[in-house]
Design an enzyme around this catalytic site. Structure first.
Site, PDB file in Angstrom:
ATOM      1  N   ASP A  14       0.960  -0.942   0.266  1.00  0.00           N
ATOM      2  CA  ASP A  14       0.301   0.577   0.271  1.00  0.00           C
ATOM      3  C   ASP A  14       0.652   1.453   0.209  1.00  0.00           C
ATOM      4  O   ASP A  14       2.210   1.166   0.113  1.00  0.00           O
ATOM      5  CB  ASP A  14      -0.796   0.113   1.150  1.00  0.00           C
ATOM      6  CG  ASP A  14      -2.039   1.082   1.281  1.00  0.00           C
ATOM      7  OD1 ASP A  14      -2.061   1.952   0.178  1.00  0.00           O
ATOM      8  OD2 ASP A  14      -2.191   0.631   2.068  1.00  0.00           O
ATOM      9  N   ASN A  16       1.253   3.853  -2.626  1.00  0.00           N
ATOM     10  CA  ASN A  16       1.965   3.713  -4.669  1.00  0.00           C
ATOM     11  C   ASN A  16       1.133   5.590  -4.434  1.00  0.00           C
ATOM     12  O   ASN A  16       1.872   6.249  -5.144  1.00  0.00           O
ATOM     13  CB  ASN A  16       1.278   3.034  -5.318  1.00  0.00           C
ATOM     14  CG  ASN A  16       2.004   1.112  -5.211  1.00  0.00           C
ATOM     15  OD1 ASN A  16       2.965   1.402  -4.121  1.00  0.00           O
ATOM     16  ND2 ASN A  16       2.078   0.671  -5.716  1.00  0.00           N
ATOM     17  N   ARG A  27      -1.236   9.635  -9.929  1.00  0.00           N
ATOM     18  CA  ARG A  27      -0.786   8.177  -8.657  1.00  0.00           C
ATOM     19  C   ARG A  27      -0.039   6.835  -9.571  1.00  0.00           C
ATOM     20  O   ARG A  27       0.777   6.040  -9.239  1.00  0.00           O
ATOM     21  CB  ARG A  27      -2.625   7.663  -8.825  1.00  0.00           C
ATOM     22  CG  ARG A  27      -2.893   9.021  -7.853  1.00  0.00           C
ATOM     23  CD  ARG A  27      -4.668   8.047  -7.110  1.00  0.00           C
ATOM     24  NE  ARG A  27      -4.680   6.182  -6.924  1.00  0.00           N
ATOM     25  CZ  ARG A  27      -3.966   6.455  -5.987  1.00  0.00           C
ATOM     26  NH1 ARG A  27      -3.774   7.456  -4.797  1.00  0.00           N
ATOM     27  NH2 ARG A  27      -4.389   4.769  -5.850  1.00  0.00           N
ATOM     28  N   HIS A  31       2.588   3.090  -8.641  1.00  0.00           N
ATOM     29  CA  HIS A  31       2.785   2.385  -9.299  1.00  0.00           C
ATOM     30  C   HIS A  31       3.567   1.573 -10.015  1.00  0.00           C
ATOM     31  O   HIS A  31       3.875   0.901 -10.277  1.00  0.00           O
ATOM     32  CB  HIS A  31       1.182   2.046 -10.644  1.00  0.00           C
ATOM     33  CG  HIS A  31       0.173   2.147  -8.984  1.00  0.00           C
ATOM     34  ND1 HIS A  31      -0.421   1.796  -7.999  1.00  0.00           N
ATOM     35  CD2 HIS A  31      -1.627   2.879  -9.491  1.00  0.00           C
ATOM     36  CE1 HIS A  31      -1.594   1.736  -7.302  1.00  0.00           C
ATOM     37  NE2 HIS A  31      -2.117   2.320  -8.804  1.00  0.00           N
ATOM     38  N   SER A  59      -6.919  -6.160  -6.228  1.00  0.00           N
ATOM     39  CA  SER A  59      -8.170  -6.952  -5.269  1.00  0.00           C
ATOM     40  C   SER A  59      -9.993  -6.452  -6.334  1.00  0.00           C
ATOM     41  O   SER A  59      -9.686  -5.792  -7.648  1.00  0.00           O
ATOM     42  CB  SER A  59      -8.603  -5.929  -3.964  1.00  0.00           C
ATOM     43  OG  SER A  59      -9.222  -4.930  -4.196  1.00  0.00           O
ATOM     44  N   TRP A  63     -11.775  -2.753  -8.821  1.00  0.00           N
ATOM     45  CA  TRP A  63     -11.673  -2.403 -10.084  1.00  0.00           C
ATOM     46  C   TRP A  63     -12.375  -1.190  -9.713  1.00  0.00           C
ATOM     47  O   TRP A  63     -13.295  -0.366 -10.759  1.00  0.00           O
ATOM     48  CB  TRP A  63     -13.336  -3.448 -10.586  1.00  0.00           C
ATOM     49  CG  TRP A  63     -12.529  -4.127 -11.381  1.00  0.00           C
ATOM     50  CD1 TRP A  63     -12.749  -6.215 -10.257  1.00  0.00           C
ATOM     51  CD2 TRP A  63     -12.003  -4.930 -12.016  1.00  0.00           C
ATOM     52  NE1 TRP A  63     -11.658  -7.160 -10.602  1.00  0.00           N
ATOM     53  CE2 TRP A  63     -11.258  -6.811 -11.884  1.00  0.00           C
ATOM     54  CE3 TRP A  63     -11.257  -4.552 -12.919  1.00  0.00           C
ATOM     55  CZ2 TRP A  63     -10.696  -6.822 -12.556  1.00  0.00           C
ATOM     56  CZ3 TRP A  63     -10.818  -5.010 -14.456  1.00  0.00           C
ATOM     57  CH2 TRP A  63      -9.681  -6.379 -14.028  1.00  0.00           C
ATOM     58  N   LEU A 125      12.273 -19.642  -5.071  1.00  0.00           N
ATOM     59  CA  LEU A 125      11.497 -18.704  -4.226  1.00  0.00           C
ATOM     60  C   LEU A 125      10.250 -19.171  -5.317  1.00  0.00           C
ATOM     61  O   LEU A 125      10.456 -18.698  -6.155  1.00  0.00           O
ATOM     62  CB  LEU A 125      12.166 -17.769  -4.430  1.00  0.00           C
ATOM     63  CG  LEU A 125      11.542 -15.784  -3.883  1.00  0.00           C
ATOM     64  CD1 LEU A 125      10.929 -16.638  -2.091  1.00  0.00           C
ATOM     65  CD2 LEU A 125      12.147 -14.936  -3.485  1.00  0.00           C
ATOM     66  N   ILE A 187      -6.426  -5.545   6.760  1.00  0.00           N
ATOM     67  CA  ILE A 187      -6.286  -6.760   6.302  1.00  0.00           C
ATOM     68  C   ILE A 187      -7.383  -7.005   5.128  1.00  0.00           C
ATOM     69  O   ILE A 187      -5.675  -6.943   4.125  1.00  0.00           O
ATOM     70  CB  ILE A 187      -6.632  -8.348   7.065  1.00  0.00           C
ATOM     71  CG1 ILE A 187      -5.928  -8.355   7.610  1.00  0.00           C
ATOM     72  CG2 ILE A 187      -6.716  -9.312   5.341  1.00  0.00           C
ATOM     73  CD1 ILE A 187      -6.295  -9.604   8.540  1.00  0.00           C
ATOM     74  N   GLU A 199       1.479 -13.843  11.410  1.00  0.00           N
ATOM     75  CA  GLU A 199       2.348 -12.496  12.707  1.00  0.00           C
ATOM     76  C   GLU A 199       2.226 -10.931  11.418  1.00  0.00           C
ATOM     77  O   GLU A 199       2.134 -11.455  10.616  1.00  0.00           O
ATOM     78  CB  GLU A 199       3.454 -12.862  12.915  1.00  0.00           C
ATOM     79  CG  GLU A 199       4.131 -13.498  13.830  1.00  0.00           C
ATOM     80  CD  GLU A 199       3.849 -13.443  15.558  1.00  0.00           C
ATOM     81  OE1 GLU A 199       2.923 -12.222  15.888  1.00  0.00           O
ATOM     82  OE2 GLU A 199       2.880 -14.462  15.618  1.00  0.00           O
TER      83      GLU A 199
HETATM   84  C1  FPP Z   1      -1.721   0.446  -3.076  1.00  0.00           C
HETATM   85  O1  FPP Z   1      -1.687   1.059  -3.516  1.00  0.00           O
HETATM   86  C2  FPP Z   1      -1.744  -0.338  -4.208  1.00  0.00           C
HETATM   87  C3  FPP Z   1      -2.392  -0.839  -5.268  1.00  0.00           C
HETATM   88  C4  FPP Z   1      -3.967  -1.426  -5.658  1.00  0.00           C
HETATM   89  C5  FPP Z   1      -1.419  -1.293  -7.088  1.00  0.00           C
HETATM   90  C6  FPP Z   1      -0.033  -2.491  -6.984  1.00  0.00           C
HETATM   91  C7  FPP Z   1       0.696  -2.510  -7.635  1.00  0.00           C
HETATM   92  C8  FPP Z   1       2.071  -2.059  -7.814  1.00  0.00           C
HETATM   93  C9  FPP Z   1       2.518  -2.627  -6.678  1.00  0.00           C
HETATM   94  C10 FPP Z   1       2.528  -2.749  -9.286  1.00  0.00           C
HETATM   95  C11 FPP Z   1       3.296  -3.813  -9.460  1.00  0.00           C
HETATM   96  C12 FPP Z   1       1.580  -3.965 -10.275  1.00  0.00           C
HETATM   97  C13 FPP Z   1       1.093  -5.191 -11.312  1.00  0.00           C
HETATM   98  C14 FPP Z   1      -0.230  -5.287 -11.500  1.00  0.00           C
HETATM   99  C15 FPP Z   1       2.014  -5.873 -11.678  1.00  0.00           C
HETATM  100  P1  FPP Z   1      -2.685   2.851  -3.636  1.00  0.00           P
HETATM  101  O2  FPP Z   1      -2.642   3.053  -4.829  1.00  0.00           O
HETATM  102  O3  FPP Z   1      -4.250   2.495  -3.105  1.00  0.00           O
HETATM  103  O4  FPP Z   1      -2.021   4.391  -2.896  1.00  0.00           O
HETATM  104  P2  FPP Z   1      -2.442   5.064  -2.088  1.00  0.00           P
HETATM  105  O5  FPP Z   1      -3.057   3.974  -0.531  1.00  0.00           O
HETATM  106  O6  FPP Z   1      -1.134   5.581  -1.242  1.00  0.00           O
HETATM  107  O7  FPP Z   1      -3.877   5.703  -2.726  1.00  0.00           O
END
Ligand code: FPP
Length: 234
Positions: A14, A16, A27, A31, A59, A63, A125, A187, A199
């Site tokens: 979380d 990004n 935004r 990512h 998730s 969408w 891994l 979660i 944990e």
């Molecule tokens: C949550 O941060 C992040 C996501 C929903 C996307 C995660 C994606 C990546 C790490 C890139 C790799 C992706 C793929 C498809 C392989 P947020 O955008 O909710 O952040 P915020 O809470 O600060 O708004």
């Protein structure tokens, strides 16, 4: 070096969006930077001897995000697979996916299938990406597969051991440690069944800033926990 290393680490990546906003960027830049963080984290996990990493990339609820962000992430999947494959092969990393994969765009499905197949024999891994994934959806999908299974007697009671076999990746052991970046203490519908005894480690660090040192901090926190699995231990 922490006393005990988690065999399986699950990660809610979380922050990004906030990372991008803090820098005056859009935004999706966050990512892109988050995708780079995955590379660093896989290297750190391999160095530490972690055997399984599972990340929450999209998730069943994501969408609902703005269409431009959703399509950016969907287009990022094939690019991510293509770019990361050489590194997966070089480092013995097997790629797997969990979630309602048939709900993703065809190009994403094909790229994932190709990268999973090409890396299937790698055994250092296992890196699992949760895409179009929801913990409740996984449980409901398992229930419906059980109901549709003509090979099991309809009146036979389901046990926890049997139920597990109907999850998306029954052969992957449950996570020992859940890391959530970005500071939220929840979660968010991730691995609801599998996280029962994990944990939890929450850090305010935003996912694009999560590096090997941060990963080591999470491992050290895990090493200091006493896991009781419901028992009483001295
Ligand atoms: C949550 O941060 C992040 C996501 C929903 C996307 C995660 C994606 C990546 C790490 C890139 C790799 C992706 C793929 C498809 C392989 P947020 O955008 O909710 O952040 P915020 O809470 O600060 O708004």
């Amino acid at each position: 070096m922490p006393a005990s290393i988690p065999r399986h680490v699950a990660i809610i990546m979380d922050g990004n969006g906030r990372w991008a906003k803090q820098r005056g960027k859009i935004r999706t830049e966050g990512h892109l930077e988050g995708a780079k963080s995955i590379t660093r984290m896989l290297e750190a996990a391999g160095n530490a001897g972690v055997e399984y990493i599972t990340v929450y990339a999209f998730s069943t609820e994501n969408w609902k995000r703005p269409p431009a962000e959703v399509s950016f992430l969907m287009n990022l999947i094939p690019k991510f697979c293509k770019d990361k494959l050489p590194e997966l092969m070089k480092n013995g990393i097997r790629l797997r996916v969990i979630g309602r994969i048939d709900g993703l765009p065809k190009a994403a499905q094909e790229a994932l299938k190709n990268a999973c197949e090409k890396s299937a024999a790698n055994n250092k891994l296992t890196f699992t990406i949760a895409l179009n994934y929801g913990g409740r959806a996984e449980i409901i999908d398992a229930v419906n597969t059980i109901l549709a299974d003509k090979n099991r007697p309809a009146d036979q009671k389901v046990t926890e051991e049997e139920f597990r076999n109907y999850l998306y990746a029954p052969d992957i052991p449950d996570p020992d440690l859940l890391i959530r970046t970005g500071g939220e203490k929840r979660i968010s519908n991730f691995l609801l069944w599998e996280l029962s005894y994990a944990e939890l480690y929450v850090t305010d660090v935003l996912w694009p800033d999560f590096d090997e040192a941060e990963f080591q901090k999470a491992l050290a926190a895990f090493g200091s926990r006493q896991r009781r699995f419901g028992e009483v231990k001295p």
